[in-house]
Design a protein around this motif. Structure first.
Motif, PDB file in Angstrom:
ATOM      1  N   MET A   1      56.519  14.148  36.165  1.00  8.96           N
ATOM      2  CA  MET A   1      55.780  15.159  35.458  1.00  8.96           C
ATOM      3  C   MET A   1      54.395  14.614  35.109  1.00  8.96           C
ATOM      4  SD  MET A   1      56.459  16.569  31.670  1.00  8.96           S
ATOM      5  CE  MET A   1      56.562  18.323  31.545  1.00  8.96           C
ATOM      6  N   LYS A   2      53.358  15.424  35.332  1.00 12.16           N
ATOM      7  CA  LYS A   2      52.005  14.988  35.013  1.00 12.16           C
ATOM      8  C   LYS A   2      51.302  16.027  34.157  1.00 12.16           C
ATOM      9  CE  LYS A   2      50.427  16.601  39.513  1.00 12.16           C
ATOM     10  NZ  LYS A   2      49.873  16.257  40.789  1.00 12.16           N
ATOM     11  N   THR A   3      50.470  15.524  33.262  1.00 10.77           N
ATOM     12  CA  THR A   3      49.638  16.361  32.413  1.00 10.77           C
ATOM     13  C   THR A   3      48.200  15.935  32.639  1.00 10.77           C
ATOM     14  OG1 THR A   3      51.379  16.529  30.747  1.00 10.77           O
ATOM     15  CG2 THR A   3      49.137  17.062  30.045  1.00 10.77           C
ATOM     16  N   ILE A   4      47.386  16.862  33.111  1.00  8.37           N
ATOM     17  CA  ILE A   4      45.980  16.584  33.403  1.00  8.37           C
ATOM     18  C   ILE A   4      45.154  17.681  32.752  1.00  8.37           C
ATOM     19  CG2 ILE A   4      44.259  16.426  35.242  1.00  8.37           C
ATOM     20  CD1 ILE A   4      46.653  15.550  37.045  1.00  8.37           C
ATOM     21  N   LYS A   5      44.201  17.273  31.913  1.00  7.84           N
ATOM     22  CA  LYS A   5      43.373  18.300  31.299  1.00  7.84           C
ATOM     23  C   LYS A   5      42.068  17.744  30.745  1.00  7.84           C
ATOM     24  CE  LYS A   5      46.347  18.325  27.184  1.00  7.84           C
ATOM     25  NZ  LYS A   5      47.084  19.190  26.256  1.00  7.84           N
ATOM     26  N   LEU A   6      41.134  18.659  30.549  1.00 11.74           N
ATOM     27  CA  LEU A   6      39.871  18.397  29.882  1.00 11.74           C
ATOM     28  C   LEU A   6      39.935  19.162  28.564  1.00 11.74           C
ATOM     29  CD1 LEU A   6      37.528  18.915  32.950  1.00 11.74           C
ATOM     30  CD2 LEU A   6      38.252  16.739  31.955  1.00 11.74           C
ATOM     31  N   VAL A   7      39.546  18.501  27.477  1.00 10.83           N
ATOM     32  CA  VAL A   7      39.697  19.095  26.151  1.00 10.83           C
ATOM     33  C   VAL A   7      38.471  18.815  25.291  1.00 10.83           C
ATOM     34  CG1 VAL A   7      42.224  18.887  26.207  1.00 10.83           C
ATOM     35  CG2 VAL A   7      40.855  17.040  25.237  1.00 10.83           C
ATOM     36  N   LYS A   8      38.400  19.488  24.157  1.00 12.52           N
ATOM     37  CA  LYS A   8      37.336  19.210  23.184  1.00 12.52           C
ATOM     38  C   LYS A   8      37.754  18.086  22.241  1.00 12.52           C
ATOM     39  CE  LYS A   8      35.385  23.822  23.152  1.00 12.52           C
ATOM     40  NZ  LYS A   8      33.977  23.835  23.300  1.00 12.52           N
ATOM     41  N   HIS A   9      39.056  17.963  21.985  1.00 14.08           N
ATOM     42  CA  HIS A   9      39.575  16.956  21.054  1.00 14.08           C
ATOM     43  C   HIS A   9      40.870  16.365  21.623  1.00 14.08           C
ATOM     44  CE1 HIS A   9      40.827  14.985  17.371  1.00 14.08           C
ATOM     45  NE2 HIS A   9      42.003  15.589  17.495  1.00 14.08           N
ATOM     46  N   ILE A  10      40.991  15.053  21.569  1.00 15.26           N
ATOM     47  CA  ILE A  10      42.198  14.368  22.039  1.00 15.26           C
ATOM     48  C   ILE A  10      43.101  14.064  20.852  1.00 15.26           C
ATOM     49  CG2 ILE A  10      43.101  12.257  23.086  1.00 15.26           C
ATOM     50  CD1 ILE A  10      40.557  12.225  24.838  1.00 15.26           C
ATOM     51  N   ASP A  11      44.340  14.514  20.932  1.00 13.52           N
ATOM     52  CA  ASP A  11      45.351  14.269  19.905  1.00 13.52           C
ATOM     53  C   ASP A  11      46.266  13.158  20.424  1.00 13.52           C
ATOM     54  OD1 ASP A  11      47.669  14.251  18.326  1.00 13.52           O
ATOM     55  OD2 ASP A  11      47.637  16.419  18.042  1.00 13.52           O
ATOM     56  N   LEU A  12      46.120  11.960  19.874  1.00 19.03           N
ATOM     57  CA  LEU A  12      46.888  10.806  20.364  1.00 19.03           C
ATOM     58  C   LEU A  12      48.384  10.957  20.111  1.00 19.03           C
ATOM     59  CD1 LEU A  12      44.422   7.936  19.427  1.00 19.03           C
ATOM     60  CD2 LEU A  12      44.773   9.020  21.661  1.00 19.03           C
ATOM     61  N   ASN A  13      48.773  11.639  19.043  1.00 25.64           N
ATOM     62  CA  ASN A  13      50.204  11.888  18.806  1.00 25.64           C
ATOM     63  C   ASN A  13      50.774  12.787  19.895  1.00 25.64           C
ATOM     64  OD1 ASN A  13      50.541  10.347  16.418  1.00 25.64           O
ATOM     65  ND2 ASN A  13      49.565  11.965  15.243  1.00 25.64           N
ATOM     66  N   GLU A  14      49.992  13.778  20.309  1.00 27.02           N
ATOM     67  CA  GLU A  14      50.432  14.657  21.397  1.00 27.02           C
ATOM     68  C   GLU A  14      50.627  13.858  22.679  1.00 27.02           C
ATOM     69  OE1 GLU A  14      48.936  18.465  24.086  1.00 27.02           O
ATOM     70  OE2 GLU A  14      47.529  17.489  22.728  1.00 27.02           O
ATOM     71  N   VAL A  15      49.704  12.944  22.956  1.00 35.45           N
ATOM     72  CA  VAL A  15      49.790  12.117  24.171  1.00 35.45           C
ATOM     73  C   VAL A  15      51.091  11.321  24.169  1.00 35.45           C
ATOM     74  CG1 VAL A  15      48.756  10.158  25.400  1.00 35.45           C
ATOM     75  CG2 VAL A  15      47.296  11.989  24.496  1.00 35.45           C
ATOM     76  N   PHE A  16      51.396  10.691  23.040  1.00 32.86           N
ATOM     77  CA  PHE A  16      52.641   9.921  22.950  1.00 32.86           C
ATOM     78  C   PHE A  16      53.842  10.815  23.228  1.00 32.86           C
ATOM     79  CE2 PHE A  16      56.224   7.907  20.854  1.00 32.86           C
ATOM     80  CZ  PHE A  16      56.123   6.612  21.336  1.00 32.86           C
ATOM     81  N   GLY A  17      53.846  11.992  22.666  1.00 37.17           N
ATOM     82  CA  GLY A  17      54.943  12.935  22.886  1.00 37.17           C
ATOM     83  C   GLY A  17      55.063  13.366  24.335  1.00 37.17           C
ATOM     84  N   LEU A  18      53.929  13.553  24.995  1.00 42.43           N
ATOM     85  CA  LEU A  18      53.952  13.947  26.407  1.00 42.43           C
ATOM     86  C   LEU A  18      54.519  12.844  27.304  1.00 42.43           C
ATOM     87  CD1 LEU A  18      50.447  15.663  26.647  1.00 42.43           C
ATOM     88  CD2 LEU A  18      52.677  16.799  26.869  1.00 42.43           C
ATOM     89  N   LEU A  19      54.416  11.588  26.858  1.00 42.47           N
ATOM     90  CA  LEU A  19      54.880  10.462  27.675  1.00 42.47           C
ATOM     91  C   LEU A  19      56.324  10.041  27.393  1.00 42.47           C
ATOM     92  CD1 LEU A  19      51.678   8.244  27.618  1.00 42.47           C
ATOM     93  CD2 LEU A  19      52.695   9.354  29.625  1.00 42.47           C
ATOM     94  N   GLU A  20      56.879  10.474  26.302  1.00 39.51           N
ATOM     95  CA  GLU A  20      58.244  10.056  25.963  1.00 39.51           C
ATOM     96  C   GLU A  20      59.233  10.495  27.037  1.00 39.51           C
ATOM     97  OE1 GLU A  20      58.984   9.748  21.319  1.00 39.51           O
ATOM     98  OE2 GLU A  20      58.338  11.770  21.909  1.00 39.51           O
ATOM     99  N   HIS A  21      60.110   9.565  27.405  1.00 41.58           N
ATOM    100  CA  HIS A  21      61.141   9.834  28.409  1.00 41.58           C
ATOM    101  C   HIS A  21      62.297   8.879  28.134  1.00 41.58           C
ATOM    102  CE1 HIS A  21      63.195  10.090  32.259  1.00 41.58           C
ATOM    103  NE2 HIS A  21      62.450  11.159  32.531  1.00 41.58           N
TER     104      HIS A  21
END
Length: 137
Positions: A1-21
């Motif tokens: 699974m991959k998440t690729i995006k351009l954003v105005k603000h990066i939420d590091l907690n969201e990133v950690f959640g997206l990587l959990e497996h």
């Protein structure tokens, strides 16, 4: 699974959640932030711009290459656009794999290649009011 995006603000907690497996024993996250100096001058802020359709396409190509080369369970590539202050995250690359070596190697590949091939530019605002524009070298 991959998440690729351009954003105005990066939420590091969201990133950690997206990587959990549950099968990932290694998770590597690179966070690039705005530093307060460049070229021997004080930096006040950065402003990022990009050609979004092409940037996303190039990021997806890089993700596909990494997924083919390493046994990645989850992959995140996020770049911020717009004005950013000192200390703010501007790019996050993350991979989750069964073993740490694959996580480290794939994450390094992704950030190194992103900086050479993805059409995102930055303006650097210096303390002496000069502005310098560059593409990722």
């Amino acid at each position: 699974m991959k998440t690729i995006k351009l954003v105005k603000h990066i939420d590091l907690n969201e990133v950690f959640g997206l990587l959990e497996h549950p099968e990932a024993g290694g998770m590597d996250i690179f966070v690039g932030t705005v530093r307060n100096h460049a070229h021997g001058k004080e930096v006040m802020q950065l402003d990022f711009e990009g050609y979004e359709p092409m940037a996303l396409k190039e990021m997806d190509k890089l993700a596909t290459k990494a997924l083919e080369k390493w046994p990645i369970m989850k992959l995140v590539m996020i770049h911020a656009l717009g004005p950013k202050k000192i200390g703010e995250p501007v790019v996050v690359i993350g991979t989750a794999t069964a073993h740490r070596r694959d996580a480290f190697e794939s994450c390094r590949f992704l950030i190194d290649e992103l900086k050479t091939s993805v059409p995102i530019w930055k303006k650097e605002y210096f303390g002496d009011k000069t502005v310098w524009v560059n593409a990722h070298p």
